[in-house]
Design a protein around this motif. Structure first.
Motif, mmCIF file in Angstrom:
data_model
loop_
_atom_site.group_PDB
_atom_site.id
_atom_site.type_symbol
_atom_site.label_atom_id
_atom_site.label_comp_id
_atom_site.label_asym_id
_atom_site.label_seq_id
_atom_site.Cartn_x
_atom_site.Cartn_y
_atom_site.Cartn_z
ATOM 1 N N TYR A 403 0.815 -1.305 0.001
ATOM 2 C CA TYR A 403 -0.145 0.034 -0.079
ATOM 3 C C TYR A 403 0.752 1.304 0.158
ATOM 4 O O TYR A 403 0.235 2.310 -0.340
ATOM 5 N N THR A 404 2.145 1.058 0.652
ATOM 6 C CA THR A 404 2.890 2.366 0.476
ATOM 7 C C THR A 404 3.281 2.822 -0.790
ATOM 8 O O THR A 404 3.653 4.104 -1.053
ATOM 9 N N VAL A 407 0.363 5.246 -1.668
ATOM 10 C CA VAL A 407 -0.110 6.322 -0.777
ATOM 11 C C VAL A 407 -0.449 7.780 -0.905
ATOM 12 O O VAL A 407 -1.026 8.617 -0.518
ATOM 13 N N ALA A 414 -6.205 3.387 1.775
ATOM 14 C CA ALA A 414 -5.735 2.042 2.267
ATOM 15 C C ALA A 414 -7.163 1.255 2.538
ATOM 16 O O ALA A 414 -7.367 0.037 2.017
ATOM 17 N N SER A 453 3.485 3.837 11.146
ATOM 18 C CA SER A 453 4.011 4.400 9.971
ATOM 19 C C SER A 453 5.089 5.590 10.257
ATOM 20 O O SER A 453 5.064 6.220 11.606
#
Length: 498
Positions: A403-404, A407, A414, A453
């Motif tokens: 997902y990064t 982003v 997400a 994160s």
């Protein structure tokens, strides 16, 4: 070819020499066997006759005779005899030893005559003969190879001239090939590089019916199609950008009117019935969110149009981060998160656009508060010789590694089912990435499910300078949130060189 021809010439001459010397040795031995020997005069006469027979039968005039050592010779026996040019200096001890120890067979050796290393080449053949009444003798015959050497030299000269001519021919063919094939290919490569660099008008100038001309025509057709498609896409993108910009501007007037009317209703909500009061509150909230969305859309349209510009001024990133943290501390308390600032560096002023950097910090801190699950949010600032870095660390939900990569996409989430709690528009991180690139910096992210994160902003100290290694590590070294840190915890120092 020269070596092969030389070997063949030598081997052919050697075979002739061995046959010739064997015939001469046989003739001499017959002369010795047929002679009546008894006194010294007779023995010398027989030896002289044998030498004459050898000279007559063979093609050699260099004849040398030595008595085999280790024998008891009669004083009347013939003495050693050496022909001019074939003496002990030419005949090696190894050859003499081989002949003296072997009564049968022939022994030969390559030599140089005339007593010098550069003399004419030759072959010496050694054999044994027996003189009745006198004993065994070593018979050596020398054969000159000057004719073969001249033949080889002539062949070598011919090969050298032919080699030069062949080399010139190959060079001419290579030059023609380069002119006919390589040069057009080089022109095609250079043209393709220019086309890739954005010069859409370049073409390959080639005529004819060969394969190179066909390639040039195909390349030009491809370039025409590519140029046409790019122009269409550019025009479409321009229309789309203009539409977004125009719509955003046109919406400002009615939105301002709605905002004024909404503010009036919002201020008088206490006088309304509960349902009407709640409607006024919802209207006020959504109008504010609509204004933020319009502002973000206008900013995105500026980036898409390439009209965004920096308004730089000397700014301390640590002080700017401190101000942003103080502004968002109340929002953090509302979500149950503790907002912390750790700034060991970054106080030296660098040329940045403070409005855009402040917007990046607010976006990152806002996202960290929203996804922090009520846990502490740590803002770190540090610097090195070539860069200044700011990191925002939360210990909330986190997200999967794949997902990064998305982003920073526009309107991407997400978890689509998760609602925004602080009124974001879905464009914040995309705008933050655009602001970072406009500064020549980098915006990186690390995230793991359950570990939170870390977003890291790295800016060069000198505008347009290299970033080098970021002062803040990624991934982070900590996995657990800080336990006991005061609300106003700020650890820092006034950095001089870092």
């Amino acid at each position: 070819m020269s070596v092969s021809i030389g070997n063949d010439l030598f081997q052919s001459r050697l075979d002739q020499v061995l046959v010739d010397s064997a015939r001469a040795q046989l003739a001499a031995q017959r002369t010795f066997d047929a002679a009546e020997t008894g006194d010294a005069v007779n023995l010398d006469s027989v030896m002289g006759s044998a030498r004459n027979d050898i000279a007559t039968v063979s093609s050699s005039r260099m004849i040398t005779v030595y008595r085999v050592p280790g024998q008891d010779f009669d004083p009347a026996a013939p003495q050693d005899f050496e022909s001019p040019g074939l003496d002990a200096a030419v005949i090696s001890p190894e050859l003499r030893e081989a002949v003296s120890e072997n009564a049968e067979g022939q022994w030969w050796q390559s030599v140089g005559f005339s007593g010098s290393a550069t003399g004419s080449p030759g072959i010496v053949v050694g054999q044994r003969v027996t003189v009745p009444g006198a004993g065994d003798y070593e018979l050596y015959m020398g054969y000159d190879l000057s004719d073969q050497e001249e033949t080889l030299q002539f062949v070598q000269r011919t090969l050298f001239v032919a080699g030069l001519a062949l080399l010139a021919l190959v060079g001419a063919v290579a030059w023609v090939v380069v002119r006919i094939v390589v040069r057009p290919i080089r022109e095609a490569a250079e043209t393709s590089e220019r086309l890739a660099a954005g010069e859409l008008e370049v073409r390959i100038d080639r005529t004819g019916d060969d394969e190179i001309a066909t390639l040039a025509r195909s390349f030009n057709e491809m370039a025409d199609t590519l140029q046409s498609r790019i122009r269409e896409l550019a025009e479409l993108s321009l229309v789309q950008q203009r539409f977004v910009s125009d719509v955003s501007h046109e919406l400002r007037t009615p939105l301002t009117t709605i905002r004024l009317a909404g503010d009036v209703l919002y201020d008088q909500r206490d006088d309304f019935a509960p349902a009407t009061a709640r409607t006024a509150e919802l209207l006020h909230t959504q109008v504010e969110r609509f204004e933020l969305l319009l502002a973000d859309l206008l900013e995105i349209s500026r980036y898409d149009a390439g009209s965004a510009e920096l308004e730089t001024e000397p700014t301390s990133i640590a002080r700017l981060a401190e101000e942003s943290v103080e502004e968002m501390r109340d929002l953090a308390r509302q979500h149950g998160s503790e907002l912390l600032l750790v700034a060991p560096g970054g106080y030296t002023e660098v040329d940045v656009d403070p409005r855009r950097i402040r917007r990046i910090v607010r976006n990152l801190v806002g996202n960290a508060i929203e996804h922090g699950e009520g846990r502490p949010v740590v803002v770190s600032v540090d610097s090195s010789e070539g860069a200044v870095a700011l990191g925002v660390r939360d210990y909330g939900l986190g997200m999967k590694e794949e997902y990064t990569e998305r982003v920073f996409d526009r309107f991407w989430r997400a978890d689509p089912s998760r609602r925004r709690t602080i009124g974001g528009t879905g464009l914040g991180l995309s705008i933050a990435m655009s602001d970072t690139r406009l500064h020549g910096g980098s915006l990186d992210v690390w995230s793991r499910p359950g570990l939170g994160s870390l977003f890291r902003l790295t800016l060069p100290r000198v505008p347009g300078g290299p970033l080098g290694t970021s002062p803040l590590s990624l991934p982070p070294t900590d996995t657990e949130p800080p336990v006991t840190v005061p609300d106003d915890a700020v650890s820092g120092r006034q950095d001089g060189s870092s």
